[in-house]
Structure formats: C-alpha cells, structure tokens
Design an enzyme around this catalytic site. Sequence first.
Site, short mmCIF file in Angstrom:
data_model
loop_
_atom_site.label_atom_id
_atom_site.label_comp_id
_atom_site.label_asym_id
_atom_site.label_seq_id
_atom_site.Cartn_x
_atom_site.Cartn_y
_atom_site.Cartn_z
N TYR A 105 0.12 -16.67 -54.24
CA TYR A 105 -0.01 -17.92 -53.49
C TYR A 105 0.26 -17.66 -52.01
O TYR A 105 0.02 -16.57 -51.53
CB TYR A 105 0.87 -19.03 -54.13
CG TYR A 105 0.21 -20.34 -53.81
CD1 TYR A 105 -1.05 -20.65 -54.32
CD2 TYR A 105 0.79 -21.22 -52.90
CE1 TYR A 105 -1.71 -21.80 -53.95
CE2 TYR A 105 0.13 -22.37 -52.53
CZ TYR A 105 -1.12 -22.66 -53.04
OH TYR A 105 -1.78 -23.78 -52.65
N ARG A 158 -9.89 -28.14 -46.24
CA ARG A 158 -8.69 -27.86 -45.44
C ARG A 158 -7.79 -26.92 -46.23
O ARG A 158 -6.82 -27.34 -46.84
CB ARG A 158 -7.95 -29.18 -45.10
CG ARG A 158 -7.00 -29.05 -43.93
CD ARG A 158 -5.56 -29.36 -44.31
NE ARG A 158 -5.05 -28.49 -45.33
CZ ARG A 158 -3.93 -28.69 -46.01
NH1 ARG A 158 -3.22 -29.75 -45.80
NH2 ARG A 158 -3.49 -27.84 -46.93
N LYS A 176 -2.89 -22.25 -57.66
CA LYS A 176 -2.00 -23.36 -58.03
C LYS A 176 -1.80 -23.42 -59.54
O LYS A 176 -0.71 -23.67 -60.04
CB LYS A 176 -2.57 -24.69 -57.54
CG LYS A 176 -2.35 -24.92 -56.05
CD LYS A 176 -1.15 -25.81 -55.80
CE LYS A 176 -0.62 -25.60 -54.41
NZ LYS A 176 0.07 -26.70 -53.79
N GLU A 247 -6.32 -31.11 -54.22
CA GLU A 247 -5.66 -30.05 -53.46
C GLU A 247 -6.49 -29.65 -52.23
O GLU A 247 -7.68 -29.39 -52.35
CB GLU A 247 -5.52 -28.83 -54.39
CG GLU A 247 -4.68 -27.73 -53.85
CD GLU A 247 -3.23 -28.12 -53.68
OE1 GLU A 247 -2.68 -28.81 -54.54
OE2 GLU A 247 -2.65 -27.71 -52.66
N ASP A 248 -5.85 -29.61 -51.10
CA ASP A 248 -6.46 -29.10 -49.86
C ASP A 248 -7.77 -29.78 -49.48
O ASP A 248 -8.75 -29.13 -49.08
CB ASP A 248 -6.62 -27.56 -49.92
CG ASP A 248 -5.28 -26.86 -49.67
OD1 ASP A 248 -4.26 -27.58 -49.48
OD2 ASP A 248 -5.24 -25.63 -49.64
N ASP A 271 -0.67 -32.21 -51.61
CA ASP A 271 -0.40 -32.05 -50.16
C ASP A 271 0.38 -33.25 -49.63
O ASP A 271 1.17 -33.12 -48.71
CB ASP A 271 -1.71 -31.91 -49.39
CG ASP A 271 -2.54 -30.76 -49.93
OD1 ASP A 271 -2.03 -29.65 -49.98
OD2 ASP A 271 -3.68 -31.01 -50.35
N ASN A 419 2.32 -23.81 -42.39
CA ASN A 419 1.86 -22.52 -42.92
C ASN A 419 0.52 -22.16 -42.29
O ASN A 419 -0.21 -23.05 -41.88
CB ASN A 419 1.61 -22.64 -44.43
CG ASN A 419 2.88 -22.93 -45.20
OD1 ASN A 419 3.91 -22.34 -44.96
ND2 ASN A 419 2.78 -23.87 -46.12
#
Length: 570
Positions: A105, A158, A176, A247-248, A271, A419
């Site tokens: 990850y 993203r 994930k 996710e993202d 997120d 991050n």
Amino acid sequence: MTKSVDAPEVLEEIELRGVELLTNPLYNKGTAFTEEERDDLGLWGLLPPHVDNIHGQINRAYQAFEMEPSDLEKYIFLRNLQDHNEVLFYRLLMEHIPEMMPIIYTPVVGEACQKFSHIFRQRRGIFVSYPDRHRIPEILNNVPCRKVRVIVVTDGERILGLGDQGTDGMGIPIGKLSLYSLCGGIDPATTLPIILDVGTDNEERLEDPLYIGWRNRRIRDQRYDDFVEEFVENVVAKFPGVLLQWEDFANRNARRLLERYRDRLCTFNDDIQGTAAVAVAAIMSALKVSSMQEADQNYVIFGAGSAGIGIAELLETSLMHKGLSRTQARERIWLVDRYGLIHSETPDLQEVQRPYARDLGKLSFGGEARTELGLLEVVRGARAGVLIGCSGQGNAFHQDVVEAMAANCERPIIFPLSNPNACCEGEPAQILAWSGGRALVATGSPFGPVSLDSGISSIEIGQCNNCYIFPGVGLGVIASGATRVTDAMFMKAAIALSELSPALSRPGASLLPALSDIRAVSNKIAFSVGMEAVKSGLSDPAIDSEEALSARLEKTMWYPRYKRFKFRSS
Ligand code: NAD
C-alpha cells in the site's frame, strides 16, 4: 481473539486437479501439497519432489523478497505471489507487516499505479469500461467468485495525491482489498477489486502505447452518472448485501456518489469517512495525553477537500457528544483552503464547506477589512490547539505556524496527513524541533522515530493510516449482517481505536497502535461497529447480543492457513 495459527487442518473436498489446481491462487499450496494429496489430485511431477511446509515456504519467499533490488520490484514480487498462492502471500505479510505494508500500500502502491500498464502481469478483479456498459451484467457474471462480500471500486481520477491515473488506478482497489484480508481477516475469496474505466485526462497515459485502459478523455456529466447508476444497479442485483467501498474518486464525484447511494446499499467512502475516523481517533488520544478537553479546543483544518471536510464533520459529531450544540461545535472548527480561511464570500465555496464558513464581520481578529486570512493568522486568531493538514501541499506548516501553535498551548496537536511524503505538510522532526519537543504529531505517510534531547528520548510518530479503520468497519458490517454503513459506526470505530493508543500508557509512544497488532485492533473496532448496527436495528436479527456478535466475528475472521484437500468428482 484471532484464531490460533496452528489449529488442526480443515479438510475440504474440491473439484480441481492437476495444473488447474496449481494455477488457482485460492487453492494452490505449491510445494506444501502432501504425497497423499499429490496422489489424489494428480500432482506428481508437476511439483519438485521435496514436500515443504508453510514455514519453509515463508522463509524462501522472504529471502526472494529481500533480493529484489527496488521497492517497485518488491511490489511486483508480492503481487505475483498473491496471484499464485494467496495463503502464502498473507502469511508472509502477517509475519512482516511493518516492512511489507508500505510496499503493498502507500507509498509504493502509488509508484505501482503510475507504472501499472508497464508492470502489468496478470489480471485481478474486473475492468468495467465505458464502451462495454451494455455488457455490465455479463461482466459481473464472469466474476469467478459467487459469494462476493466486499467490493472496492475506483474510477482512478484521484489516486492518492497523484491525480488521474485512469485504469492504472486499479492498483488501489487491489491494495485496499489486500489490507481487508490482512488487517481485518476478510476471506480474499469474497473480495472483488473493480475499476470503472471512464477514460482519463492524463496526457501521458493517453499517449503511452502500453496503456491498458480505454484511450479516451474522461466522460463526465450525465453520461458518467448514468454509467455509475447502471453499475450500482447491477452490483446490487448480482451481489445483494455486498459492502461497496468508493475509493480515490475526485472530490467532485466522491461526495455526490456517497450521498446518492448511502441509503440504497451498504456503502461508504473511505477517503471521507475512513480518514475522518482515524484522524479523530488520533486527535482524541492526543487530547487525552495532553490533558486538554476536547470541547475547549479550536481545530484548524488546512485543506478543505474530501478528507478535510470528512474530518470536520466527524469532529463536529464528537464535539456534540461532549455537550456542545451543533452551532457551538462548528464554531470550534476553522477551515483553511487555497484562498486562506474559508468564509462566506470565499470564491467557489462548496455546499459541504458552507457550514464551517466564517462571517468575517464577526471575527474577533482582523478579518473585516480583508478577505484572505492565511494559515498563520488563523492559527493565532483562533488560538488553535489542533492543526490538521490534508492539503497535499508539502512543507506548508512553516516554522512560524508551528511556533504559533506552541505558543497557544502546552502540547499542540499537529497532524500533517498528506501523502505521499513529498506532499506532507511538515516533517515530524522539524515540527518537534520548532515546538521545543512539545508537539504531539501523527502523519499520513510513515516516518521513523524522532530523537530529542541529543538522543536521550525518542518520540514515535504514529501513522494515521486508514487501514486502522476500514478493515475493522468492514469486518463489523459483514459479521453483524448490517444493511447500511452509518456515520455513527465510524464514530464508534474512532472511539474504539482511540482507546488503544499506546501513547496513553507510555510517554513518547505512538498515538496509534503498532501495525503488528492490527488484527486485534480491527477485531475490537468490528465489535464496536457491529454493536452499533445491533443498536440501530440494522443488523441481522440473529445477532441479538454481545456474545452472538463475538461468536459471529470469530467465525467470520479468516486466517491464512492451508487446508487438506481431497478430490471430489462431480
Ligand atoms: P482533495 O483534492 O479532495 O482536497 C485537497 C484540498 O486541499 C482541496 O480543497 C484543495 O483546494 C486544497 N488545497 C490545495 N492547495 C492548497 C493550498 N495551497 N493551501 C490550502 N489548501 C489547498 O483531496 P483529499 O482526498 O482531501 O486528500 C488530500 C490529501 O490528504 C492527499 O494528499 C491525501 O493523500 C491525504 N489523505 C491522507 C489520509 C490519511 O492520512 N489517512 C487519508 C486521505 C487523504
């Protein structure tokens, strides 16, 4: 509470034999197939003669891992192992969690996504591409696993702080879901990574001859929404009761999709909600360490996007639990974004930011004449005790900001969460140096301990990693049979996590538990989440007591252990 490693082998009858068995990562044991199994399953000659056990295999795999010359090659090695032998993959990870988690990850998965098309070896999960939208039922029918319980889906727009990666963002759902199994004990046979390939606006990808995605600009607006709707409808029809994690997704879609679907299926956005829970848990622990009262503090959040707003909303709930009214709670939270303090006249103010927008005329510190108040002025004016960074702006917490925080209170709480490392708002060593060693620090990316007083004391830096939250939430939802994922479940998860902070009992210890304890942490969180489902009437009616939930958790939690196989002819 987790199952013991050396429990007796379970016998399972299977219909696979020979090469077909060896190429199925859920069943393959490689050299660990016994002679009896080799007889029964048609494996003689397909494996080297030495019969191994899992411990020997782990040693060999670890040696091979160590020989890989770069982090990216270590990632490729681990993904390859996952595609060949899942039990061995997870047992290896379990024995080396702190070393291998950053490979599968963040941060290495970021580099892997940037090069995904170039390092692509073998499929995993499913690719739902816009031009194939009329085939969604067929695509879902092709999924080899019939009892999917957890899906992680992204559209790749993203990816971490790295922007649009298109189909190469598939590395994220895969990573994930590995954490779901590693940290939360979710059986990998029941997990499904999905990429919604709606094109990409990343020029590099569009021009790359090796790009594996749909070579087209992103489709947007109604066509995008219709596509996602088609996808969700088919998922719910095919896998009723499945837990679907978004996710993202880019900020513009993340919140909208969550709001649209949260009451229609069992779903959440990590997120927004997962980040909020881990950050609020760490804030709660830090407040306890500093002996500051949660309701007395002012909280500055730098970067008011998906993560920042999620944290603000959960903080608001937490402050209301401490007795503040909603208005009072919102007055404690200050959002600072690219134009400085968010106020009622901030350009492009988003609906989700509006509840926290300040009325400049009512500020007790110089806002009236100016519309742009920077981070330093806000930290000073609000007398902030807590500063959270989720802006993606590397080193934005300058010395004067940290010194202002240290002037406001004895133990300022400063969390640069962005991050990867290059985007992190502040180096822990500098934050500690500028605050005279008094700051309580947690970060988004991993950082080593910081030594103080010429090496006399050492401060561990906790990593506010969402992996402390979502695997436990998922386990709790599945075990309790919850039909929805609620904000109250994330609040319960945050409280449970905050109680496990090593810093509560050891000065200088991390605000968050050791990653090596992650399965026990997830189990505790799952219990709190499951009890919240029971309390709110969302659970399976058979789960009607703490004992029933504990028993179901024990049964649900998967442990990577080989079974003994016997052939069953159909
Ligand atoms: P986002 O794009 O939704 O939000 C980023 C926000 O930062 C936006 O509102 C943007 O306007 C703002 N911003 C940009 N430049 C700024 C500047 N100069 N000053 C102040 N604000 C500025 O992204 P997100 O999902 O909220 O993620 C933000 C960061 O948080 C990323 O780096 C991500 O990796 C990190 N993150 C960390 C964790 C964690 O540690 N557990 C979890 C989620 C996200």
